[in-house]
Write a protein that holds these residues in place. Structure first.
Motif, PDB file in Angstrom:
ATOM      1  N   LEU A  48       0.845  -1.191   0.000  1.00 49.37           N
ATOM      2  CA  LEU A  48       0.000   0.000   0.000  1.00 49.37           C
ATOM      3  C   LEU A  48       0.878   1.237   0.000  1.00 49.37           C
ATOM      4  N   THR A  49       0.311   2.352  -0.456  1.00 49.45           N
ATOM      5  CA  THR A  49       1.037   3.625  -0.450  1.00 49.45           C
ATOM      6  C   THR A  49       0.161   4.710   0.162  1.00 49.45           C
ATOM      7  N   SER A  50       0.804   5.791   0.609  1.00 44.55           N
ATOM      8  CA  SER A  50       0.043   6.867   1.237  1.00 44.55           C
ATOM      9  C   SER A  50       0.832   8.163   1.158  1.00 44.55           C
ATOM     10  N   ALA A  51       0.165   9.259   1.481  1.00 45.51           N
ATOM     11  CA  ALA A  51       0.773  10.582   1.619  1.00 45.51           C
ATOM     12  C   ALA A  51       0.357  11.131   2.981  1.00 45.51           C
ATOM     13  N   PRO A  52       1.095  10.794   4.031  1.00 47.40           N
ATOM     14  CA  PRO A  52       0.649  11.132   5.390  1.00 47.40           C
ATOM     15  C   PRO A  52       0.688  12.619   5.697  1.00 47.40           C
ATOM     16  N   PHE A  53      -0.194  13.018   6.593  1.00 47.82           N
ATOM     17  CA  PHE A  53      -0.233  14.378   7.124  1.00 47.82           C
ATOM     18  C   PHE A  53      -0.932  14.294   8.470  1.00 47.82           C
ATOM     19  N   GLY A  54      -0.989  15.379   9.202  1.00 40.63           N
ATOM     20  CA  GLY A  54      -1.732  15.311  10.447  1.00 40.63           C
ATOM     21  C   GLY A  54      -1.228  16.245  11.517  1.00 40.63           C
ATOM     22  N   HIS A  55      -1.742  16.029  12.716  1.00 38.40           N
ATOM     23  CA  HIS A  55      -1.462  16.884  13.870  1.00 38.40           C
ATOM     24  C   HIS A  55      -0.254  16.308  14.611  1.00 38.40           C
ATOM     25  N   PHE A  56       0.935  16.547  14.077  1.00 41.13           N
ATOM     26  CA  PHE A  56       2.123  15.874  14.586  1.00 41.13           C
ATOM     27  C   PHE A  56       2.472  16.307  16.007  1.00 41.13           C
TER      28      PHE A  56
END
Length: 1007
Positions: A470-478
């Motif tokens: 699987l692949t992803s482009a993570p982001f978020g409230h680090f």
């Protein structure tokens, strides 16, 4: 939103049989492990050779129930169970689909009570819903859906002294912010969906948002709740003057909870509140005797315990100054490792982004839409805020020089920071296409770990993704350890759901290994509730079951979520539908040539339900005019998705045409929707297939063939204009053409441009550098002055305009009415002619934005030929062309005030930045409007659309015209100028006419 009902409990603890969760039943397989799924007639049959394809149409388990409808109507409730409504509410922003029996749109708490009474009597489940932006599947259900966003959406009061507001559950967060801002206040939590999410939904999920480091979670900002239990009792929570929690109404419920909690004290004190983002499950720590606070315990219960009817929320003062510090890193793991150090500088936000997400913005919106970033493949966007600007700037400088990152940029201009924050806000939509190029889905988008473990977790999470391909482009409230991802689950494979389930089980174990939580703010919903045994002990799960039994012993509220959950793979909706072959119009090259894949671009994030004009956008004008879900881009996409689920696709289904009817084909969604939806193309495709070989509506022949009629009228324009003004004749002509009689008949030019060019224009050639003018049918037949001004302007700038020998048409009106075979023929001839100029190195300048947009976009989508691609790359707006000329200087427009109405297609396809920059260089004072004019080509002219057309104009255009009656009105679009003239009687000019009215410097042209 907090949905659910509570019920007066029996004295003492609940029945142990109810207290035990189904997850703990030894006879039932562990939901976290692969196992047989319950059959779902609404999804593909696993027995079929390819389960990724839908089975033949079968009876839907949630067909409308006449007895339910009759009972609800007897109570005077607004209830809808038509196919279109059920399609629109079958999904939210998750990957799940559950058609409801119908939708109630309550207007008051009494309506909520009445709905609950009917559902209790008939044993029908009930699910509450705000904006439908849940990515965990907690806003859909098999019974009745309560949509609070339509009517129960008011800010009831604001107390500036107490810094509180009382709101109804359907109140949009941005609407509350607007009201609070008048008092210098705001509601602290700000999810990325803040322009459309509801306060009730935020309470249901315990939403947080980017600035929770500064303002906390929703639970930290709730001062009181009013809700209704499943039994119909009213409950109120709040605080007394000493700050102690209070409960009004069914106090027996409190006794039941206290008795229950007495048996689970150790669990409540050790398994919860381990770090700030732990929101999975129920917030049972607030039921401990030393801190009993029912209101806090209810926040985050996902509509399974009570139906919210009002809430009192706390407000805070906004700091006077905000500064962004952008930090660059080699990869997302390094960014995660740095986040805890950043938090030491007291930021209000610390957001992480991967370069793969930013690359999507650069590709989809253009590199010029992304401000300069520090070097790196991942970034932290850090916001520092305070009332003392010097202190904030000193803190920013200290952070930048701290060594957390050697690549930093301090952004103290809000106008520059805004588009950077917008990337983060649009993250869920932008991540809808994975780095693999496949469709990416929610389902595991909300895990969180203690911030000190974030870097290590991200490293192992990448390894897990690689293991599962699987692949992803993570982001978020680090800053708080919360990561958002969308993953390209292989639902196109025969074992897609098995692979999905196995990955979620492994991911849950990884999060548990780091002491994390399945959900950091979105709620567990249908996506993660069955995985709770991975995170919590059997005792904690029994405690959840006991709480549910006290509030809702019959399981009426949002069943399948949190307690006795559905398996994670149940009711997953697929994108791999039967290919839509046959009389195809558009090519849909970016979607595998399949309209089914194209309409599934809509992930349900609901940006089309927001007032996007504040962000320079225009989507979705019809929804803003009607506030009906069916008139949003998402609503239309959902109806289309339902249409294509079966083996037989009904292109003429009434609910499909009703949903598409008020689509203005403005193309705002193509640029403003983060998923890249192109509803005008889908609408044209449906009309194409629905009417192929059939008699069409009258407007398709009149307005759809308008260029043809304009050419005929151009042979005797005075006669045509005279006929239109004869008493009774004009109205009769409009009725016969399917045009609203309140519309004026446009005046045909007495000398069309092509005739002026042959007689006068061509003879005045100057011998400058050649440029080809694409003189569309609207400019030629109705507004030749704009073309003549362009000729003169370009000649003064050192160019020699050329005009095609034969009149060319882009086929726009045929496209918008779904006559795609004719449009393809017309465009084929046009692009072949224009390609010859392109091959000779002659640039093409379009005058009408909508027609220019066809050459830039639709022609490629319809034809897919080398000619079309060559022409698309060589066609420019007037402003774009002039901006490319290094030696050209614009005229002096100092002192000129301009109200500009950019054409929708101009905004969506070409962008209006070149025009904005040109006018700024000229010194004009410009107010560029965001939003559609409302006419939108043939839309606002057609009978039945007049009221909506005017309502759209009233959103932005008409107030701006009324506020500045002496300003020059700039509108390159013929439809925009027509709307302005029809509704305000004011003249509007084309950019060429505005520039030609001033002195123009004409240096040596550069090409």
């Amino acid at each position: 939103m907090l949905d659910g009902n509570s019920r007066t409990p029996a004295s003492g603890p609940p029945d142990p049989a109810r207290q035990d969760l189904a997850q703990q039943d030894p006879a039932r397989p562990d939901p976290a492990q692969p196992g047989p799924a319950r059959p779902d007639p609404a999804r593909p049959d696993p027995a079929r050779p390819d389960p990724a394809l839908p089975a033949p149409a079968r009876p839907d388990p949630a067909r409308p129930d006449p007895a339910l409808a009759a009972a609800l109507h007897r109570h005077g409730l607004e209830f809808r169970d038509d196919p279109g409504t059920r399609a629109m509410y079958a999904t939210d922003a998750s990957l799940y689909r559950i058609p409801p029996l119908g939708v109630v749109r309550p207007r008051s708490a009494d309506d909520v009570l009445a709905t609950l009474a009917v559902c209790r009597e008939l044993g029908v489940p009930l699910t509450s819903r705000g904006a439908g932006t849940s990515v965990a599947g907690n806003a859909i259900g098999r019974g009745v859906v309560l949509d609070f966003s339509r009517h129960m959406n008011r800010v009831l009061s604001i107390d500036p002294q107490a810094r509180t507001a009382v709101v109804e559950p359907g109140t949009v967060q941005a609407a509350l912010q607007a009201r609070a801002a008048a008092h210098g206040l705001r509601f602290g939590p700000d999810p990325s969906t803040h322009t459309r999410c509801t306060i009730g939904g935020m309470i249901g999920n315990n939403a947080c948002g980017a600035r929770s480091l500064g303002y906390g979670r929703t639970s930290d900002n709730v001062a009181g709740l009013e809700l209704v239990t499943a039994s119909g009792a009213r409950i109120g929570t709040g605080y007394d003057q000493a700050g102690r929690p209070t409960v009004t109404g069914d106090t027996g419920l409190v006794t039941g909870l206290q008795d229950l909690m007495a048996g689970f004290l150790a669990v409540g004190r050790t398994e919860f509140d381990r770090f700030g983002r732990q929101v999975s499950g129920y917030a049972v720590q607030h039921l401990l005797p030393e801190r009993f606070d029912l209101g806090q315990a209810l926040v985050g219960s996902e509509g399974t315990l009570g139906v919210l009817t009002a809430a009192t929320v706390r407000l805070v003062r906004d700091p006077a100054h905000r500064v962004m510090v952008a930090l660059g890193f080699d990869d997302i793991v390094a960014a995660g490792e740095a986040a805890p150090r950043v938090v030491q500088y007291r930021p209000t936000a610390c957001e992480g982004l991967d370069s793969r997400l930013v690359d999507v913005v650069r590709t989809r919106r253009g590199a010029d839409r992304v401000p300069e970033l520090p070097d790196g493949r991942a970034w932290l966007f850090v916001e520092l805020a305070g009332d003392d600007r010097d202190e904030v700037m000193d803190r920013a400088a200290t952070l930048a020089g701290s060594g957390v990152s050697a690549r930093t940029r301090i952004v103290d201009d809000p106008a520059v920071a805004a588009p950077l924050w917008r990337i983060r806000e649009d993250g869920a939509g932008l991540a809808g296409i994975a780095p693999s190029g496949k469709r990416a889905w929610a389902g595991w988008e909300d895990a969180a770990v203690p911030p000190d473990s974030l870097g290590a977790y991200l490293a192992e999470f990448d390894e897990l993704l690689a293991t599962h391909e699987l692949t992803s482009a993570p982001f978020g409230h680090f800053g708080e350890g919360c990561i958002h991802v969308r993953l390209d689950f292989p639902f196109d494979r025969a074992d897609g759901t098995t692979a999905f389930r196995e990955f979620l089980a492994a991911a849950a174990k990884l999060v548990a290994k780091f002491g994390g939580t399945l959900s950091g703010e979105h709620g567990d919903g249908r996506a993660r509730s069955a995985l709770l045994p991975t995170m919590y002990s059997p005792e904690a799960l029994r405690l959840f079951g006991g709480v549910k039994a006290i509030f809702d012993p019959d399981g009426l509220l949002n069943p399948g979520v949190l307690v006795d959950p559905d398996p994670v793979e149940e009711s997953v909706r697929f994108t791999a539908e039967l290919p839509l072959v046959g009389s195809r119009g558009f090519r849909f090259e970016h979607d595998g040539g399949d309209l089914g894949n194209a309409v599934h671009r809509c992930t349900g994030v609901g940006k089309c339900r927001a007032d996007n004009s504040g962000h320079g956008g225009l989507m979705c004008p019809s929804y803003l005019a009607t506030r009906e879900e069916k008139d949003s881009t998402r609503g239309r996409a959902r109806v289309l998705q339902e249409m294509i689920r079966g083996e037989r696709t009904d292109w003429r289904a009434p609910e499909v045409h009703e949903a598409l009817d008020l689509c203005l084909s403005c193309k705002g969604c193509t640029s403003d929707c983060p998923t890249g939806i192109d509803m005008p193309a889908y609408k044209a495709e449906v009309l194409h297939r629905a009417y192929k070989g059939r008699i069409r509506p009258r407007a398709h022949y009149s307005l759809g063939w308008l260029p043809r009629w304009a050419r005929l009228a151009g042979l005797a324009p005075r006669l045509a204009n005279r006929a239109a003004t004869l008493p009774g004749i004009g109205r009769l002509m409009l009725r016969a053409a399917g045009v609203d009689t309140r519309r004026s008949v446009p005046t045909f030019a007495t000398t069309p441009f092509h005739r002026w060019w042959r007689r006068t224009g061509a003879a005045a050639a100057t011998g400058g550098t050649p440029v080809l003018l694409f003189t569309d049918s609207f400019t030629d037949g109705f507004s030749p002055a704009a073309a003549q001004a362009t000729v003169e302007l370009l000649r003064r700038a050192g160019f020699e305009p050329r005009v095609p020998q034969q009149q060319l048409c882009c086929g726009l009106t045929w496209i918008s009415t779904g006559q795609l075979d004719a449009a393809r023929r017309i465009l084929g001839r046009t692009t072949a002619e224009l390609a010859a100029a392109t091959a000779a190195g002659i640039p093409i300048v379009g005058l009408e934005p909508s027609c220019t947009a066809v050459l830039r976009s639709d022609a490629v989508e319809l034809l897919g030929t080398d000619d079309a691609r060559a022409v698309a790359g060589n066609t420019f707006t007037l402003a774009e062309f002039l901006a490319r000329q290094d030696g050209w200087t614009p005229p002096d427009l100092s002192g000129v005030t301009v109200v500009a109405q950019p054409h929708c297609h101009h905004h969506a396809v070409m962008g209006w930045s070149a025009d904005r920059e040109l006018l700024a260089r000229a010194g004009a004072s410009v107010r560029a409007l965001a939003g559609c004019c409302g006419l939108a080509g043939n839309f606002g002219v057609e009978a039945g659309h007049y009221e909506v057309s005017v309502a759209v104009a009233e959103q932005n255009l008409l107030p701006a015209l009324d506020a500045d009656p002496d300003a020059v009105v700039l509108a390159d679009g013929f439809s925009c100028r027509t709307q302005i003239s029809d509704l305000r009687g004011r003249p509007a000019v084309h950019l060429a006419e505005l520039l030609l009215d001033r002195r123009v410097t004409a240096p040596t042209a550069t090409g």
